[in-house]
Design an enzyme around this catalytic site. Structure first.
Site, mmCIF file in Angstrom:
data_model
loop_
_atom_site.group_PDB
_atom_site.id
_atom_site.type_symbol
_atom_site.label_atom_id
_atom_site.label_comp_id
_atom_site.label_asym_id
_atom_site.label_seq_id
_atom_site.Cartn_x
_atom_site.Cartn_y
_atom_site.Cartn_z
ATOM 1 N N SER A 1 -9.853 -0.694 6.953
ATOM 2 C CA SER A 1 -9.238 -0.459 5.642
ATOM 3 C C SER A 1 -8.569 -1.664 4.979
ATOM 4 O O SER A 1 -8.208 -1.599 3.809
ATOM 5 C CB SER A 1 -8.219 0.673 5.733
ATOM 6 O OG SER A 1 -8.884 1.905 5.796
ATOM 7 N N LYS B 1 0.846 -1.203 0.000
ATOM 8 C CA LYS B 1 0.000 0.000 0.000
ATOM 9 C C LYS B 1 0.881 1.253 0.000
ATOM 10 O O LYS B 1 1.958 1.260 0.594
ATOM 11 C CB LYS B 1 -0.885 -0.047 1.249
ATOM 12 C CG LYS B 1 -1.971 1.014 1.304
ATOM 13 C CD LYS B 1 -2.846 0.791 2.542
ATOM 14 C CE LYS B 1 -3.954 1.822 2.656
ATOM 15 N NZ LYS B 1 -4.786 1.598 3.859
ATOM 16 N N SER C 1 -9.677 1.733 2.893
ATOM 17 C CA SER C 1 -8.803 2.488 2.029
ATOM 18 C C SER C 1 -7.781 1.651 1.253
ATOM 19 O O SER C 1 -7.210 2.153 0.282
ATOM 20 C CB SER C 1 -8.073 3.535 2.871
ATOM 21 O OG SER C 1 -7.207 2.918 3.786
#
Lengths: 95, 481
Positions: free
Chosen positions: B172, B73, B148
């Site tokens: 997330s 990420k 996210s």
């Protein structure tokens, strides 16, 4: 409780953010909505349960030894900006 | 069969394929993909890492993760490779060190393909606040990936990475895993070092894996966990989980708190009831429970997360790194202009809320109260876990929404995190795994929540379900090769 535009302006100053007058009007509405939601916690908080503290108590033996270790180099730390003599340059106003 | 770490690793060890060939296959897949799952790629470096991995495979010093291509990420630091939190604020920023979790994988010979798309500074539930535009859900490209960690979930689901590292502050990892039909593990707070994870809510953030199987998630977790002297909140984890998956359902006490099921669609409810029936058949005991304080976790979460974010994001002053305004009148003005130009609207809103709840006069009414509520939620979970080993719940009240969905206002969007945030508030481990599909054919996620540092039990429960219910379905789905 809803905030006035003056209060929002003060918060923006504290948060180091700038908003135009139009943005301020929208933000004042947004904040009122969000704060109304945040206020729902008031419906509930009763007595505090014992224990369950989040603090992590660190025993002396847990601490790492105070030994010299490799550390960040100034040329690495300043590698994301146009450094001057290994320093972060900040001018009083833009040129 | 899907390309899982175990299968790919087996093929690498048997020399059926080299890591370089495997890496090239992923690079080709990424290059021809339109999902916007990656925002920065490192293909040349990946091929170099793959060559190195092939050497280790030849020498016989390889682990299960050696030579397996993965992604990270965009808020997890990778030395020399852009790490921007998908924000204009950090455009072009290259860390000079690796996050510990990623460094541990690299030490095992993992191959990094690139950085995954996400909501700006991890603030969102759809990945649409990304400065680089939203990633698309590979199950239905007209829908969001969730967020996210949306890019990572999409990458894993579409075989653009064998697995991905994500971060979970309020769901997330789990929610995008559920929207994209993959497995996502949010470890216990403190189980994985946060060093190098760009901070959002420091008392809530945790790094964890997104993977194609429960076993893969367990393998990655075993590799990244443990105490790190650079993160004082990390803990010793003297246990492994990937070798404890086989226990089956017998003897498991699975709690079902009714509040988690309020407001979910009948189709989703049907999927989860199917899973409950499966566990009963496997010999688990289902314990009906109640958690009245569940709904209160949400406002407490938004207050705590925004308060911490407003402090954490104070570091972006345009001086040491990040965006700096070109024109300004004074140093103060430079800082304010840099922040205003660099941060997107949702980030600015959350900083404003955080500043408000921490400001003099409101601190007691909001922040302090939220912290008290936090203790009550911890106590409520402790109560539930005195009569069960694992809690079963939906991961999200919805399946993936359409892109640019305007049917919900902001508060309704915040409310969609109701099933995931209580876990972060209490620092517990939880996993999301696919559990059927809704009427539109979109994946439904089941969440299994465990006691602190008891990842082993939720993984065992998840593995039991995956083996029993999913296998036939998964065999239809392809891989990268």
């Amino acid at each position: 409780m809803a905030l006035t535009e003056t209060e929002i302006k003060r918060l923006a100053w504290l948060a180091k953010l700038k908003f135009t007058e139009e943005e301020l009007a929208v933000l004042t509405e947004d904040m009122a909505e969000i704060i109304e939601f945040a206020d729902t916690i008031n419906a509930s908080v009763g007595t505090l349960p014992a224990g369950n503290d989040f603090a992590r108590v660190c025993e002396f033996d847990d601490l790492r030894k105070d030994e010299v270790q490799e550390s960040n180099l100034s040329e690495e730390v300043t590698s994301n900006i146009e450094a001057e003599d290994g320093f972060f340059p900040v001018r009083r106003r833009s040129l | 069969m899907r390309d899982t770490i175990s299968i790919l690793s087996e093929r690498l060890k048997k020399r059926e394929i080299s890591s370089v060939e495997l890496t090239k296959a992923y690079i080709d897949a990424i290059s021809s993909s339109d999902l916007n799952a990656y925002v920065h790629t490192s293909f040349d470096e990946a091929l170099r890492q793959a060559e190195e991995a092939d050497k280790r495979l030849k020498e016989g010093t390889a682990t299960l993760l050696t030579g397996i291509p993965m992604s990270v990420k965009d808020n997890i630091s990778t030395k020399g490779l852009e790490t921007t939190c998908c924000s204009k604020m950090l455009e072009g920023y290259k860390p000079f060190y690796d996050a510990t979790a990623y460094a541990k994988l690299r030490a095992e010979g993992a191959v990094l393909l690139g950085k995954n798309n996400m909501d700006e500074f991890a603030m969102g539930s759809t990945s649409e606040t990304s400065y680089y535009g939203a990633p698309l859900n590979p199950r239905d490209k007209t829908r969001v990936t969730g967020g996210s960690s949306g890019g990572g979930a999409a990458a894993v689901a579409a075989h653009l990475a064998a697995y991905a590292l994500g971060s979970d502050t309020g769901g997330s990892i789990r929610q995008p895993a559920s929207f994209c039909g993959v497995v996502g593990l949010k470890p216990t707070y403190g189980a994985v070092s946060r060093y190098g994870l760009i901070a959002y809510g420091s008392s809530l953030d945790q790094i964890g894996p997104l993977a194609n199987s429960v076993k893969d998630a367990a393998i990655v977790f075993d590799s990244i966990k443990g105490r790190d002297f650079r993160d004082q909140t990390s803990e010793e984890t003297p246990y492994t989980v990937s070798d404890k998956l086989e226990g089956g359902g017998k003897g498991l006490k699975i709690g079902v708190a009714k509040e988690y099921f309020e407001g979910i669609s009948p189709e989703m409810k049907g999927c989860l009831e199917g899973a409950i029936a499966f566990y009963e058949k496997e010999g688990a005991e289902i314990v009906p429970l109640s958690m009245p304080s569940l709904g209160l976790a949400l406002p407490a979460y938004y207050i705590i997360a925004c308060a911490e974010a407003s402090s954490n994001l104070g570091r972006y002053d345009g001086i040491r790194f990040g965006h700096r305004a070109a024109k300004y009148e004074s140093v103060d003005d430079m800082i304010a202009r840099s922040r205003t130009e660099g941060f997107g609207k949702e980030v600015q809103r959350r900083i404003m809320l955080g500043t408000y709840v921490l400001s003099s006069g409101y601190y007691d009414a909001y922040y302090k109260k939220a912290c008290t509520l936090r203790k009550q939620i911890v106590a409520a979970f402790d109560g539930l876990f005195s009569s069960c080993d694992v809690l079963l719940a939906p991961t999200s009240p919805n399946t993936a929404f359409p892109l640019n969905y305007t049917g919900q206002n902001r508060i309704e969007m915040y409310l969609s995190d109701i099933c995931t945030v209580p876990v972060n508030i209490a620092g517990l481990p939880a996993i999301s795994l696919p559990c059927g599909k809704d009427g539109k054919g979109l994946p439904v996620g089941m969440q299994l929540i465990g006691k602190k540092f008891d990842e082993a039990t939720i993984l065992r429960a998840a593995y039991t379900y995956e083996r029993g219910e999913r296998q036939e379905v998964e065999e239809l789905e392809g891989g990268v090769l």
